[in-house]
Design a protein around this motif. Structure first.
Motif, mmCIF file in Angstrom:
data_model
loop_
_atom_site.group_PDB
_atom_site.id
_atom_site.type_symbol
_atom_site.label_atom_id
_atom_site.label_comp_id
_atom_site.label_asym_id
_atom_site.label_seq_id
_atom_site.Cartn_x
_atom_site.Cartn_y
_atom_site.Cartn_z
ATOM 1 N N ALA A 78 18.355 -12.793 26.700
ATOM 2 C CA ALA A 78 17.134 -12.249 26.113
ATOM 3 C C ALA A 78 17.162 -12.331 24.593
ATOM 4 O O ALA A 78 16.116 -12.477 23.944
ATOM 5 C CB ALA A 78 16.929 -10.802 26.561
ATOM 6 N N HIS A 79 18.360 -12.246 24.009
ATOM 7 C CA HIS A 79 18.499 -12.349 22.554
ATOM 8 C C HIS A 79 18.549 -13.799 22.078
ATOM 9 O O HIS A 79 18.726 -14.056 20.889
ATOM 10 C CB HIS A 79 19.756 -11.610 22.086
ATOM 11 N N GLY A 80 18.425 -14.750 22.996
ATOM 12 C CA GLY A 80 18.343 -16.152 22.609
ATOM 13 C C GLY A 80 19.659 -16.883 22.520
ATOM 14 O O GLY A 80 19.697 -18.035 22.074
ATOM 15 N N ALA A 81 20.754 -16.261 22.939
ATOM 16 C CA ALA A 81 22.060 -16.929 22.893
ATOM 17 C C ALA A 81 22.221 -17.856 24.100
ATOM 18 O O ALA A 81 21.607 -17.657 25.152
ATOM 19 C CB ALA A 81 23.187 -15.907 22.878
ATOM 20 N N VAL A 117 27.161 -9.288 24.167
ATOM 21 C CA VAL A 117 25.876 -8.631 23.942
ATOM 22 C C VAL A 117 25.739 -8.244 22.466
ATOM 23 O O VAL A 117 24.690 -8.474 21.846
ATOM 24 C CB VAL A 117 25.730 -7.385 24.838
ATOM 25 N N GLY A 118 26.802 -7.669 21.902
ATOM 26 C CA GLY A 118 26.755 -7.287 20.495
ATOM 27 C C GLY A 118 26.542 -8.479 19.579
ATOM 28 O O GLY A 118 25.748 -8.432 18.633
ATOM 29 N N LEU A 119 27.239 -9.577 19.871
ATOM 30 C CA LEU A 119 27.088 -10.776 19.048
ATOM 31 C C LEU A 119 25.701 -11.389 19.201
ATOM 32 O O LEU A 119 25.121 -11.871 18.220
ATOM 33 C CB LEU A 119 28.151 -11.806 19.420
ATOM 34 N N ALA A 120 25.172 -11.393 20.419
ATOM 35 C CA ALA A 120 23.835 -11.957 20.624
ATOM 36 C C ALA A 120 22.803 -11.182 19.815
ATOM 37 O O ALA A 120 21.905 -11.775 19.191
ATOM 38 C CB ALA A 120 23.489 -11.936 22.109
ATOM 39 N N TRP A 121 22.921 -9.866 19.814
ATOM 40 C CA TRP A 121 22.004 -9.022 19.031
ATOM 41 C C TRP A 121 22.191 -9.250 17.534
ATOM 42 O O TRP A 121 21.227 -9.459 16.792
ATOM 43 C CB TRP A 121 22.244 -7.557 19.389
ATOM 44 N N ALA A 122 23.449 -9.221 17.068
ATOM 45 C CA ALA A 122 23.715 -9.382 15.637
ATOM 46 C C ALA A 122 23.345 -10.779 15.157
ATOM 47 O O ALA A 122 22.793 -10.942 14.052
ATOM 48 C CB ALA A 122 25.194 -9.096 15.357
#
Length: 369
Positions: free
Chosen positions: A120-123, A89-94
């Motif tokens: 949702a973050h596109g990963a 989740v952190g990596l997807a956001w970053a």
């Protein structure tokens, strides 16, 4: 009339360095009061106070930023990583903030809400079908990552378990933020959950260099290979321990591991209920593990302050926590009936280490700044 400051801006227009400083500054440090059967106080850093509900947001953004600064990661370069959940989740956001396409490899047990956040973050999320016969899900994920890297050598492997940018991110942004609120001279012992060992590495170095009498412990689940468990075992906890490797990040910090606090899953889950009932904190199972470990150390020290960090919030694990046992008391445990504290060096380190020196007597009524 009081001066009212405008709210801080967020989004891509904000410089990354400023975003990281704000992420670190937003982490509360709270006192949970004295542990049961002890006058020793427990202080906790609430790592879940982040956009994605875990300390991994700060780590992911910081790790990628350091990799870009070092020239190891090119602007827009695609990323790949293995994850059990929160780091994904952190990596997807970053990655979305910094403009990097991201592929994550996980397993079927990843929580549904975690999957939704990642996508949702596109990963892109890939799940392996079956555990490795010896190394479990973790090794199965690692082998899939290696296969993808062989097919797509242009990918940048984040590799949080071995990357020097992992503890480097915590040292650059987390430590200065905590140093403005916590005086290391007031900390008698610290205990941190170890997955890759990134925040243990950075925080233990800060504490021990500033206060050589402080002893730093690792909080661990039984059956993990990290500290040489005699028999591999499974756990319902995600993001702590390792089934197939000893991460290079924690291996490089072994000299600061004064001992290991091993906590059974049932006690970690029961501690989550205790934190909710006694302190109105909804945290995940790894945070429950950290609380049990801190309590066990505080009961041994009797006086002083034990510092820990709760890695995440608990909404991802609601089904697991609602089924947590209610009859596991947070009192003093008998040897073999709950968490046990080893004050030997980790088994994977060749030399042994003496037992910690007696704690300094301090005023138990102090609170974090």
């Amino acid at each position: 009339m009081a001066t009212v400051r405008p709210p801080p801006q967020i989004g891509a227009a904000v410089p990354v360095e400023l975003q990281l400083e704000r992420l670190a500054a937003s982490l509360p440090v709270v006192s949970l009061g004295p542990a049961a059967d002890s006058e020793c106080e427990i202080w906790a850093v609430l790592g879940g106070a982040q956009p994605g509900s875990s300390i991994k947001d700060l780590l992911a953004m910081g790790l990628l930023t350091l990799a870009r600064e070092a020239g190891a990661l090119a602007p827009g370069q695609a990323l790949i990583e293995s994850t059990s959940g929160s780091m994904g989740v952190g990596l997807a956001w970053a990655a979305r903030c910094l403009g990097h396409p991201l592929t994550l490899v996980s397993d079927p047990h990843i929580p549904a809400l975690t999957r939704m956040k990642i996508e949702a973050h596109g990963a892109t999320l890939i799940t392996v079908d079956a555990p490795h016969p010896r190394g479990g899900w973790q090794q199965a994920r690692a082998e899939r990552v290696r296969a993808l890297l062989a097919a797509r050598p242009e990918l940048y492997f984040v590799e949080q378990n071995h990357s020097p940018f992992n503890p480097g991110a915590h040292a650059r942004w987390l430590v200065p933020a905590l140093a403005r609120r916590v005086d290391p001279a007031t900390i008698d012992a610290a205990v941190f959950v170890v997955g890759s060992g990134g925040h243990f590495s950075a925080l233990s170095r800060w504490l021990v260099e500033a206060n050589p009498s402080c002893r730093c412990f690792a909080a661990e689940r039984p059956g993990s290979r990290t500290f040489g468990a005699p028999r591999p075992g499974t756990s319902v906890l995600r993001g702590v321990g390792n089934s197939d490797i000893v991460p290079g990040v924690i291996a490089r910090a072994f000299e600061r591991v004064s001992g290991v606090v091993n906590v059974p899953d049932a006690h970690s889950l029961a501690a989550c209920r205790r934190l909710l009932e006694a302190h109105n904190l909804l945290v995940g199972p790894t945070s429950g593990l950290a609380y049990v470990a801190a309590t066990a150390l505080a009961q041994r020290l009797r006086r002083g302050v034990v510092l820990t960090l709760f890695p995440d919030r608990g909404e991802l694990y609601a089904p697991l926590l609602t089924e947590a046992p209610k009859d596991v008391p947070l009192r003093r445990w008998r040897e073999g009936s709950g968490p046990w504290v080893s004050t030997d060096a980790p088994a994977t380190r060749p030399q042994t280490q003496a037992r910690p020196s007696p704690p300094r007597r301090v005023n138990p009524g102090r609170t974090p700044r």
